[in-house]
Design a protein around this motif. Structure first.
Motif, PDB file in Angstrom:
ATOM      1  N   LEU A   1      10.890  -7.362  -8.110  1.00 11.68           N
ATOM      2  CA  LEU A   1      11.623  -6.218  -8.664  1.00 11.68           C
ATOM      3  C   LEU A   1      10.672  -5.097  -9.081  1.00 11.68           C
ATOM      4  O   LEU A   1      10.902  -3.916  -8.781  1.00 11.68           O
ATOM      5  N   LEU A   2       9.604  -5.468  -9.770  1.00 12.56           N
ATOM      6  CA  LEU A   2       8.633  -4.466 -10.216  1.00 12.56           C
ATOM      7  C   LEU A   2       7.970  -3.794  -9.017  1.00 12.56           C
ATOM      8  O   LEU A   2       7.791  -2.565  -9.008  1.00 12.56           O
ATOM      9  N   ASN A   3       7.629  -4.578  -8.011  1.00 12.25           N
ATOM     10  CA  ASN A   3       7.008  -4.009  -6.809  1.00 12.25           C
ATOM     11  C   ASN A   3       7.953  -3.072  -6.072  1.00 12.25           C
ATOM     12  O   ASN A   3       7.512  -2.143  -5.376  1.00 12.25           O
ATOM     13  N   ALA A   4       9.260  -3.326  -6.209  1.00 10.14           N
ATOM     14  CA  ALA A   4      10.259  -2.483  -5.553  1.00 10.14           C
ATOM     15  C   ALA A   4      10.609  -1.250  -6.376  1.00 10.14           C
ATOM     16  O   ALA A   4      11.405  -0.417  -5.946  1.00 10.14           O
ATOM     17  N   GLY A   5      10.023  -1.129  -7.573  1.00 15.22           N
ATOM     18  CA  GLY A   5      10.225   0.059  -8.384  1.00 15.22           C
ATOM     19  C   GLY A   5      11.330  -0.012  -9.409  1.00 15.22           C
ATOM     20  O   GLY A   5      11.672   0.996 -10.032  1.00 15.22           O
ATOM     21  N   TYR A   6      11.904  -1.210  -9.601  1.00 14.97           N
ATOM     22  CA  TYR A   6      12.956  -1.347 -10.614  1.00 14.97           C
ATOM     23  C   TYR A   6      12.345  -1.448 -12.003  1.00 14.97           C
ATOM     24  O   TYR A   6      11.194  -1.888 -12.164  1.00 14.97           O
TER      25      TYR A   6
END
Length: 346
Positions: free
Chosen positions: A24-29
């Motif tokens: 999620l963090l890597n996807a920008g969330y």
């Protein structure tokens, strides 16, 4: 979906959940996670380098029917996606209702009720981490010719599911998932979110943050870990079932809320069947430093077990998700490689 959306992940310190948080963090969330104590919350934040897009909240006991109220009351205006991964997965208990069934059921009730109270018009998608255990009773696993698919349910009843830990765990996942679908049906028009459930079988693959001090791993990973540490002359348990890699499980959680076609679906996460013998064959072939130290068994005979009993057909899920699952060899190799690397640094 916008990468600026905020995702709430319950049970964020779990084996699967840590991979989900990372993806999620890597996807920008932006991510809000929960854990049982402030200490666990602090450790998780440290592991992710105190990423400003990640925050944590304490939810002490998911058995409490109001467990998630404060989190959603505090963050109702921000949370648009909920991933409910928190649920007990353990077999070292005889308190089956207290330790397995009630926390799973009440945890699901409490998070759905909190959404209804505080996020009925703001939460858009909910994904519940169910299990392949919600598709079939353990007693049926040896039935030749039985085909399990996305529509299949474990038909357990509360009255007869507390005979042993495995049966109780399977029942806990079944009852909890039914709570989710029942809630959505009973509250139609009162909440706006769309629901998906994810049903992984035995989850292999590397830990997100391996810890040298841990000698035992989570329940599924321990199958591999035990074989790595089994003496060549020691008797070992022959086991067979379905597998999926944790990285695919995490990826599927994101697809479950990002892809419109996954809304309303039960997603069956099954990469194939395995037997303990198959894992031993892979380890002996790919890790010469362990050859002669661990059991050999009867190489090549895993198919004698994996072709018997129930089988899983998850073609619908594969089409919906649209990506290839990681194979057993890569999953085992990556797991073993990490175990050996961690031990070499301990």
């Amino acid at each position: 979906m916008s990468s600026q959306k905020t995702v709430f992940v319950s049970g964020a310190t779990g084996f699967i959940a840590l991979h989900i948080v990372n993806d999620l963090l890597n996807a920008g969330y932006r991510v809000i996670g929960s854990a049982r104590s402030q200490e666990k919350c602090g450790k998780l934040l440290e592991k992710f380098g105190n990423n400003p897009s990640l925050s944590m909240e304490v939810v002490k006991d998911i058995s409490d029917l109001n467990a998630f109220d404060e989190v959603f009351k505090k963050h109702a205006k921000d949370i648009t996606i909920v991933l409910h991964t928190a649920s007990p997965f353990r077999f070292d208990t005889t308190e089956y209702e207290k330790d397995l069934i009630i926390p799973a059921v009440n945890g699901t009730k409490s998070i759905f009720n909190a959404i209804k109270k505080y996020g009925a018009q703001t939460v858009e998608r909910v994904v519940v981490t169910s299990s392949g255990a919600a598709q079939i009773q353990p007693a049926y696993c040896n039935r030749d010719g039985l085909i399990v698919d996305e529509s299949t349910w474990n038909d357990c009843a509360w009255a007869n599911c507390t005979t042993d830990a495995v049966t109780a765990y399977c029942a806990s996942k079944t009852f909890a998932e039914r709570v989710a679908w029942d809630f959505l049906r009973e509250n139609k028009g009162q909440v706006k979110f769309k629901l998906s459930t994810v049903m992984p079988v035995n989850v292999f693959g590397p830990q997100m943050f391996p810890e040298p001090s841990k000698t035992t791993l989570n329940t599924s990973s321990e199958i591999i870990n035990k074989l790595v540490h089994t003496n060549k002359d020691t008797e070992w348990d022959q086991f067979n079932g379905g597998y999926i890699d944790v990285r695919d499980v995490s990826r599927a959680h994101l697809c479950a809320f990002e892809k419109e076609e996954c809304a309303g679906e039960r997603l069956s996460l099954f990469g194939g069947m395995f037997a303990t013998q198959d894992i031993l064959d892979i380890i002996n072939d790919d890790f010469p430093q362990l050859k002669g130290k661990i059991p050999v068994g009867r190489p090549g005979t895993g198919k004698e077990l994996t072709t018997k009993g129930f089988q899983i057909n998850n073609e619908r899920t594969k089409i919906l998700l649209g990506f290839e699952f990681i194979g057993l060899r890569q999953s085992v190799d990556d797991s073993v490689r990490q175990i050996l690397e961690v031990e070499s640094k301990a």
